[in-house]
Enzyme design. Structure first.
Site, PDB file in Angstrom:
ATOM      1  N   LYS A 127       0.998  -1.451   0.439  1.00 44.88           N
ATOM      2  CA  LYS A 127      -0.287  -0.224   0.191  1.00 44.88           C
ATOM      3  C   LYS A 127       0.788   1.245  -0.117  1.00 44.88           C
ATOM      4  CE  LYS A 127      -4.260   1.317   0.505  1.00 44.88           C
ATOM      5  NZ  LYS A 127      -5.236   0.030  -0.262  1.00 44.88           N
ATOM      6  N   ASP A 167      -7.320   4.373  -4.251  1.00 44.77           N
ATOM      7  CA  ASP A 167      -7.913   4.010  -2.774  1.00 44.77           C
ATOM      8  C   ASP A 167      -8.243   5.426  -2.841  1.00 44.77           C
ATOM      9  OD1 ASP A 167      -7.237   1.791  -0.158  1.00 44.77           O
ATOM     10  OD2 ASP A 167      -7.415   3.805   0.245  1.00 44.77           O
TER      11      ASP A 167
HETATM   12  P1  NDP Z   1     -12.968   7.496  -2.381  1.00 40.97           P
HETATM   13  O1  NDP Z   1     -11.735   8.601  -2.268  1.00 40.97           O
HETATM   14  O2  NDP Z   1     -14.014   7.407  -3.687  1.00 40.97           O
HETATM   15  O3  NDP Z   1     -14.219   8.105  -1.622  1.00 40.97           O
HETATM   16  C1  NDP Z   1     -14.018   8.688  -0.111  1.00 40.97           C
HETATM   17  C2  NDP Z   1     -15.178   8.392   0.656  1.00 40.97           C
HETATM   18  O4  NDP Z   1     -15.248   8.690   1.968  1.00 40.97           O
HETATM   19  C3  NDP Z   1     -15.224   9.635  -0.135  1.00 40.97           C
HETATM   20  O5  NDP Z   1     -16.758  10.100   0.452  1.00 40.97           O
HETATM   21  C4  NDP Z   1     -14.733  11.055   1.753  1.00 40.97           C
HETATM   22  O6  NDP Z   1     -15.334  11.880   1.789  1.00 40.97           O
HETATM   23  C5  NDP Z   1     -15.234   9.306   2.335  1.00 40.97           C
HETATM   24  N1  NDP Z   1     -14.470   9.947   3.534  1.00 40.97           N
HETATM   25  C6  NDP Z   1     -12.806   9.577   3.826  1.00 40.97           C
HETATM   26  N2  NDP Z   1     -12.482  10.335   4.601  1.00 40.97           N
HETATM   27  C7  NDP Z   1     -12.921  10.088   5.901  1.00 40.97           C
HETATM   28  C8  NDP Z   1     -12.873  11.004   6.795  1.00 40.97           C
HETATM   29  N3  NDP Z   1     -11.528  10.621   7.733  1.00 40.97           N
HETATM   30  N4  NDP Z   1     -14.308  10.580   8.137  1.00 40.97           N
HETATM   31  C9  NDP Z   1     -15.355  10.457   7.491  1.00 40.97           C
HETATM   32  N5  NDP Z   1     -15.823   9.732   5.821  1.00 40.97           N
HETATM   33  C10 NDP Z   1     -14.336  10.388   5.020  1.00 40.97           C
HETATM   34  O7  NDP Z   1     -11.954   6.316  -1.950  1.00 40.97           O
HETATM   35  P2  NDP Z   1     -12.623   4.610  -2.356  1.00 40.97           P
HETATM   36  O8  NDP Z   1     -14.716   4.933  -2.520  1.00 40.97           O
HETATM   37  O9  NDP Z   1     -12.187   4.583  -3.464  1.00 40.97           O
HETATM   38  O10 NDP Z   1     -12.544   4.177  -0.673  1.00 40.97           O
HETATM   39  C11 NDP Z   1     -13.674   4.294   0.473  1.00 40.97           C
HETATM   40  C12 NDP Z   1     -12.741   2.826   1.099  1.00 40.97           C
HETATM   41  O11 NDP Z   1     -12.935   2.023   0.248  1.00 40.97           O
HETATM   42  C13 NDP Z   1     -11.411   2.576   1.843  1.00 40.97           C
HETATM   43  O12 NDP Z   1     -11.264   3.109   2.927  1.00 40.97           O
HETATM   44  C14 NDP Z   1     -10.785   2.390   0.626  1.00 40.97           C
HETATM   45  O13 NDP Z   1      -9.191   2.177   1.100  1.00 40.97           O
HETATM   46  C15 NDP Z   1     -12.226   1.236   0.844  1.00 40.97           C
HETATM   47  N6  NDP Z   1     -11.150   0.392  -0.645  1.00 40.97           N
HETATM   48  C16 NDP Z   1     -11.420   0.812  -1.605  1.00 40.97           C
HETATM   49  C17 NDP Z   1     -11.379  -0.004  -3.126  1.00 40.97           C
HETATM   50  C18 NDP Z   1     -11.250   0.787  -4.416  1.00 40.97           C
HETATM   51  O14 NDP Z   1     -11.192  -0.531  -5.011  1.00 40.97           O
HETATM   52  N7  NDP Z   1     -10.718   1.460  -4.254  1.00 40.97           N
HETATM   53  C19 NDP Z   1     -11.328  -1.610  -2.361  1.00 40.97           C
HETATM   54  C20 NDP Z   1     -10.755  -1.526  -1.235  1.00 40.97           C
HETATM   55  C21 NDP Z   1     -11.399  -1.243  -0.155  1.00 40.97           C
HETATM   56  P3  NDP Z   1     -15.398  12.963   1.527  1.00 40.97           P
HETATM   57  O15 NDP Z   1     -14.780  13.721  -0.109  1.00 40.97           O
HETATM   58  O16 NDP Z   1     -15.323  13.984   3.090  1.00 40.97           O
HETATM   59  O17 NDP Z   1     -13.491  13.115   2.073  1.00 40.97           O
HETATM   60  O1  2IT Z   2      -8.027  -1.702  -0.415  1.00 39.81           O
HETATM   61  C1  2IT Z   2      -7.603  -2.335  -1.940  1.00 39.81           C
HETATM   62  O2  2IT Z   2      -8.161  -3.345  -1.614  1.00 39.81           O
HETATM   63  C2  2IT Z   2      -7.498  -1.669  -2.588  1.00 39.81           C
HETATM   64  N1  2IT Z   2      -7.336  -0.659  -2.286  1.00 39.81           N
HETATM   65  C3  2IT Z   2      -7.899  -1.688  -4.537  1.00 39.81           C
HETATM   66  C4  2IT Z   2      -5.976  -2.378  -4.422  1.00 39.81           C
HETATM   67  C5  2IT Z   2      -5.533  -2.474  -6.063  1.00 39.81           C
HETATM   68  O3  2IT Z   2      -5.018  -3.089  -5.894  1.00 39.81           O
HETATM   69  O4  2IT Z   2      -6.712  -2.510  -6.676  1.00 39.81           O
END
Ligand code: NDP
Ligand code: 2IT
Length: 446
Positions: A127, A167
């Site tokens: 990561k 992420d």
């Molecule tokens: P995005 O950046 O697309 O969206 C993040 C969202 O979470 C936004 O709505 C943001 O709000 C909110 N957020 C972020 N930080 C905070 C905080 N400290 N408190 C409250 N809300 C918060 O990210 P993703 O959707 O890609 O990721 C969301 C989660 O999913 C993370 O935990 C990530 O690690 C996990 N994840 C993502 C994957 C991927 O493929 N993208 C795969 C697996 C897991 P704001 O705009 O106000 O910051």
């Molecule tokens: O938390 C996760 O699994 C991710 N942000 C996606 C990682 C990836 O390599 O697609």
């Protein structure tokens, strides 16, 4: 055995990395599940897997200097944690968020090791990211930052070494800018990043994969109770990539998502978020600083500032924002309101006490490393398409995603069933661990 007890071992981790609370939390959860397996298996003990698995292969820290639109020089911190490569090259996302620090990225990389193992594909865990805040930055500033970040990261990654992806704060746009810079520096067009645009080596369904996969995992959990998702009310947090595509699949399958959130608060739409409303959210959230409160204004629903959606009555809760966004009080409120399925789209969104509560109440609880593995699984499928140079159709990728989520569910049931109850936390941790540990034993002390 070198340690008197599990607590004795965990204390060594806490003492060594004093200020890395999220990392302690992730290690404690995994070690609680794997302790017996790790300490009873002679090969694991002799190879000292326990001590080795909680230390990253390497942690890379670097300076990122770039020039903003005003001409001022900005400095951010850049990181890449290459945690474990026993079963494949390092693989995991990049996070751009002001609260990023070593402890947070180490927890994420550690989780990724077991998550990637559960997918059954050959991917190790890593990561990275930066404390860069994309909110309020112009497109040019985002590009300049991504290029500056890659100016250092490029020397540590490669399609057979380490393959980053997105992420929080890193989506298709940022991956594009980083890919362009990598190609420029190396003069090589390779699958060094995933989440690429489909014109230049990306996989169909990758943007959707985490959210879709999360809902597929929920379907698998509901199946064990001969239950279905149709007509269920769902509380979703976040409004980014994972939340949006979880909502999309829920809508398609006839469930009713009623909430979305961001760091400013949450919206509650009791009539349900429809595909049309979701398209509005997708467009709105293309700008990192856009607020979900705009939805409340547009559709005349309630916005609650500075609160999370866990007090809303629902059958299913899908935390899809960030770590530790659901605590014990929230967990109690959810189960009191009749919620009986919680699946984590985010990484470690439930606190330790919240997880214990869900397990004590014997609800269907899918931990992130199992439930949100669909994203990295399709990243793995993207890598495979880059190697064969033959792109798959939407239907082919979606079918593989469903199969992988089902396989992860089966692994959790196999390793986590205790007196008729499936403890998915133990199932995911043990299932993910065994494959990595066996591979470490095979490869000797390195
Ligand atoms: P995005 O950046 O697309 O969206 C993040 C969202 O979470 C936004 O709505 C943001 O709000 C909110 N957020 C972020 N930080 C905070 C905080 N400290 N408190 C409250 N809300 C918060 O990210 P993703 O959707 O890609 O990721 C969301 C989660 O999913 C993370 O935990 C990530 O690690 C996990 N994840 C993502 C994957 C991927 O493929 N993208 C795969 C697996 C897991 P704001 O705009 O106000 O910051
Ligand atoms: O938390 C996760 O699994 C991710 N942000 C996606 C990682 C990836 O390599 O697609």
């Amino acid at each position: 055995m070198k340690y008197k007890s599990k607590q004795d071992f965990l204390k060594t981790v806490v003492d060594r990395y004093k200020d890395q609370e999220e990392f302690h939390q992730a290690v404690e959860e995994v070690v609680n599940s794997i302790w017996t397996v790790a300490t009873k298996n002679k090969d694991y003990v002799s190879a000292n897997i326990l001590d080795r698995i909680v230390v990253p292969d390497r942690s890379i820290l670097f300076r990122v200097s770039w020039v903003d639109d005003k001409g001022d020089v900005q400095v951010n911190l850049g990181y890449r944690i290459q945690f474990n490569s026993a079963i494949g090259p390092y693989k995991g996302g990049l996070r751009f968020h002001p609260n990023v620090n070593l402890g947070i990225l180490k927890f994420l990389a550690f989780e990724q090791v077991f998550k990637n193992s559960l997918t059954g594909l050959n991917m190790g865990g890593g990561k990275g990211g930066s404390n860069f805040d994309p909110k309020g930055k112009s497109d040019r500033e985002i590009m300049k930052f991504c290029q500056a970040f890659m100016n250092e990261l490029y020397r540590h990654i490669g399609r057979r070494t380490d393959i980053p992806a997105g992420d929080i704060g890193v989506g298709a746009r940022e991956i594009g800018y980083m890919f362009g810079q990598y190609k420029k520096i190396r003069n090589a067009f390779t699958g060094v990043l995933t989440g690429k645009g489909t014109n230049w080596g990306g996989s169909l369904i990758r943007p959707e994969a985490t959210g879709y996969g999360l809902v597929y995992f929920v379907l698998n959990m509901l199946d064990t109770k001969n239950d279905s998702i149709k007509g269920k009310t769902v509380a979703v947090s976040g409004s980014g990539n994972v939340a949006q595509y979880a909502c999309e699949k829920l809508i398609e399958l006839g469930a009713k998502p009623v909430t979305l959130s961001d760091s400013s608060g949450f919206i509650y739409d009791p009539d349900g978020i429809t595909q049309k409303k979701l398209e509005y959210v997708k467009k709105l959230k293309e700008v990192p600083s856009a607020r979900i409160s705009e939805y409340a204004k547009k559709y005349k629903v309630k916005f609650t500032p500075n609160k999370k959606p866990w007090g809303v009555k629902c059958d299913i809760a899908l935390p899809c924002a960030t770590q530790n966004e659901l605590d014990l009080k929230d967990a109690k409120q959810l189960t009191k309101n009749g919620c009986y399925v919680v699946a984590e789209g985010a990484n470690m969104p439930s606190t330790k006490d919240a997880v214990h509560h869900f397990i004590k109440e014997k609800i269907l609880f899918g931990p992130g490393k199992a439930a949100n593995a669909g994203g990295v699984a399709v990243s793995g499928i993207e890598m495979s398409q880059n190697s064969t140079r033959i792109p798959l159709t939407r239907e082919q990728v979606d079918k593989l995603l469903k199969e992988i989520m089902e396989k992860i569910h089966t692994t959790c049931v196999k390793h986590g069933t205790q007196k008729g109850f499936v403890n998915y936390v133990d199932g995911a941790n043990i299932g993910g661990f065994v494959r990595v540990a066996d591979s470490m034993v095979d490869q000797g002390v390195i």
